[in-house]
Design a protein around this motif. Structure first.
Motif, mmCIF file in Angstrom:
data_model
loop_
_atom_site.group_PDB
_atom_site.id
_atom_site.type_symbol
_atom_site.label_atom_id
_atom_site.label_comp_id
_atom_site.label_asym_id
_atom_site.label_seq_id
_atom_site.Cartn_x
_atom_site.Cartn_y
_atom_site.Cartn_z
ATOM 1 N N ASN A 117 12.900 3.299 29.134
ATOM 2 C CA ASN A 117 11.866 2.308 28.826
ATOM 3 C C ASN A 117 10.864 2.924 27.843
ATOM 4 O OD1 ASN A 117 10.597 -0.129 28.955
ATOM 5 N ND2 ASN A 117 9.604 0.238 30.941
ATOM 6 N N PHE A 118 10.473 2.154 26.841
ATOM 7 C CA PHE A 118 9.603 2.674 25.792
ATOM 8 C C PHE A 118 8.224 3.034 26.350
ATOM 9 C CE2 PHE A 118 12.464 -0.221 23.261
ATOM 10 C CZ PHE A 118 13.263 0.814 22.811
ATOM 11 N N ALA A 119 7.615 4.067 25.740
ATOM 12 C CA ALA A 119 6.360 4.615 26.261
ATOM 13 C C ALA A 119 5.270 3.557 26.373
ATOM 14 C CB ALA A 119 5.898 5.775 25.378
ATOM 15 N N ILE A 177 5.553 0.383 26.799
ATOM 16 C CA ILE A 177 5.830 -0.555 27.897
ATOM 17 C C ILE A 177 5.523 0.128 29.230
ATOM 18 C CG2 ILE A 177 7.561 -2.026 29.011
ATOM 19 C CD1 ILE A 177 9.034 -2.200 26.363
#
Ligand SMILES: [Zn+2]
Ligand SMILES: [Zn+2]
Lengths: 394, 153
Positions: A104-106, A108
């Motif tokens: 999961n992207f930072a 998010i």
């Protein structure tokens, strides 16, 4: 802090699996839907059950390509889920386990931490991958060292090897084929060959669920599907819902024209198995990636030599696509044929492929160290979001 | 004259061949379409919804929490980032593999299979103008009449 139960939210891109660990999970569509037949209101989550006529449903989804992008939609769905109408909770007293996608992207991740501590005022939070919960579930039952978790969901299929309970990141493989691609491809070919159903995602998704299977002999089934109706064991008609007498469509044998009941049907032949086939041959629709069994072998081959045998013995499948009849057998047979002869191969389909990670959340809550995996609101207020990156292995 | 002209157009049409770039564009568009959420317009697009009229979920009852809840719209603005932006950011956050991009499964070692663009059964022939696959004269006819060079990506 009440320790009798926690709140588990497996936040999938297609459905949310949610409930207190002391109860059964609810499965809630993670979207807002608008119907042609009902112009006064949109339907949030499970409210779609109140919709009389689901033809031409328009979808608004929080997730794109497997990541939480549309926060207004997600907030609306969460508010609905946490309300009395769905699955109420008091986060002041109840710890929350929430799942996030792998890698999961930072930003998010930061948003997740912020919204649950500040907006929903959680006291204890555990952010975790659904594959971690599934692996925990499997390990507690099997007492094994290594597991390959295969999560075949809506946005993609992930293959994640675990060694002694820890993700082995070098071995993670993602195939960009999930339930959404399958439904969209089925819509496309049916619309070209028979009837324009491009607006009917909801219905065609049901056609897929009710009609498709994983072939054990693809070229052989192609030969059968080509035969004339009387000799063809694959061809079926799907009776479409009309939302007056039929609420959900169904598969039936082809009937003689004089027996026809004037229902609107779709004739299905090779569609029944060439759709799930994309999970095994993404290149059939031009996605240049390995299929699931080949990617499992590729993943295991990137793991340390001494763990390979144990990994092959513990391959776990879950997620919506694993519900296709024949899915497990096909994975087993292909992995078996690609693995070295002197190794055993074991492939397990989770007993409930949809709620298996959620059930894992229930078990992890009973882990004596559960609260050390969590982050508290006090910690968040003192140390901020950076602590969350250290604590949670997303 | 008119007949001759249309004959000439037809001849030109026959000789028209989709170049490699156009074929790639077409293939990419087909893969992108598999990601699409909807293929039709919002059926409520003509209604003035959302912002002014409170969503009924909020209006039914006040949350039990004392703090005022922030609106969905607030979080939309607060966390607004596109998928492309996020992938770019990730390259800075996790520059070295393993990461999101490196996890992508590589191409298969098995050969590609080919299916008729019309009926979906295995195919042995390639349409010369556009590169689509077909299995029989009948399917080729359908293909030429419906797709082939009819739509350009
Ligand atoms: Zn054909
Ligand atoms: Zn062509």
């Amino acid at each position: 802090m009440s320790e009798t139960s926690c709140y588990i939210l497996d936040n999938g891109a297609y459905t949310v699996k949610v409930g207190l660990s002391s109860a059964e999970p609810k499965i809630v569509p993670n979207c807002i839907m608008k119907a042609k037949s009902e112009r006064r209101r949109p339907f949030i989550g499970s409210q779609i059950d109140e919709c009389r006529d689901a033809s031409g449903l328009f979808y608004i989804l929080p997730f794109q390509k497997g990541f939480l992008i549309n926060w207004d939609t997600q907030k609306t769905v969460w508010d609905y889920i946490f309300s009395k109408e769905c699955c109420p909770v008091n986060f002041n007293e109840t710890a929350l386990i929430i799942t996030e996608p792998l890698y999961n992207f930072a930003s998010i991740q930061e948003a997740m931490t912020e919204i649950f501590f500040e907006e929903y005022e959680c006291q204890s939070l555990l952010r975790i991958n659904a594959t971690d919960l599934a692996e925990y579930h499997y390990r507690k039952k099997q007492n094994n060292q290594c597991t390959v978790v295969v999560d075949s969901g809506y946005s993609y299929t992930y293959i994640v090897p675990y060694i002694k309970g820890k993700k082995y990141r070098e071995g993670i493989r993602r195939i960009d084929v999930g339930g959404k691609v399958l439904t969209n491809h089925l819509k496309e070919i049916l619309s070209y060959r028979q009837l324009n159903v491009m607006d009917e995602t909801y219905v065609i998704n049901q056609v897929k669920e009710d009609s498709c299977f994983v072939s054990q002999n693809f070229m052989g089934d192609m030969e059968i599907a080509k035969k004339k109706v009387s000799e063809n064991t694959i061809v079926k008609d799907y009776v479409l819902p009309d939302y007056t007498t039929i609420r959900r469509g169904y598969l039936r044998d082809v009937v003689k024209p004089d027996e026809d009941l004037e229902q609107q049907t779709l004739r299905l032949t090779n569609e029944r198995f060439s759709i799930p086939e994309l999970l095994f041959h993404p290149s059939d629709v031009g996605i240049p990636q390995m299929g699931i069994p080949e990617a499992i072998i590729h993943s295991i081959n990137s793991c340390p030599e001494e763990n390979k045998e144990n990994l092959l013995e513990n391959i776990l499948l879950y997620g919506g696509n694993t519900l296709f009849p024949g899915f497990r057998d096909r994975v087993y047979n292909e992995v078996r044929s690609m693995a070295l002869d002197h190794f055993d191969v074991n492939v397990t389909l989770a007993e409930n492929p949809i709620t298996y990670p959620w059930e894992g959340g229930k078990l992890i809550f009973r882990d004596p160290e559960f609260y050390s995996f969590c982050m508290t609101k006090e910690e968040y207020e003192e140390e901020g979001k950076t602590l969350a990156f250290e604590r949670f292995d997303i | 004259m008119a007949a001759r002209e249309s004959g000439r157009v037809k001849e030109a049409e026959k000789r028209r061949i989709l170049d490699e770039a156009a074929r790639k564009r077409r293939a990419r568009k087909a893969v992108e379409a598999l990601e699409q959420d909807n293929f039709h317009e919002d059926p409520h697009a003509d209604l003035v919804m959302s912002k002014k009229i409170p969503k009924f979920a909020d209006s039914n009852e006040k949350p039990t929490r004392k703090k005022k809840s922030k609106s969905a719209e607030y979080y939309k603005m607060r966390f607004r980032k596109t998928f492309a932006q996020l992938v770019e950011e990730d390259a800075a956050f996790r520059p070295d593999p393993p990461n999101y991009l490196s996890a992508q499964a590589p191409p298969s070692n098995f050969p590609d299979r080919h299916f008729c663009a019309v009926c979906g059964f295995p195919s042995n022939y390639t349409c010369i103008p556009c590169g689509a696959r077909y299995c029989s004269v009948r399917c080729l006819g359908t293909h030429l009449d419906t797709r082939c060079l009819k739509w350009t990506a």
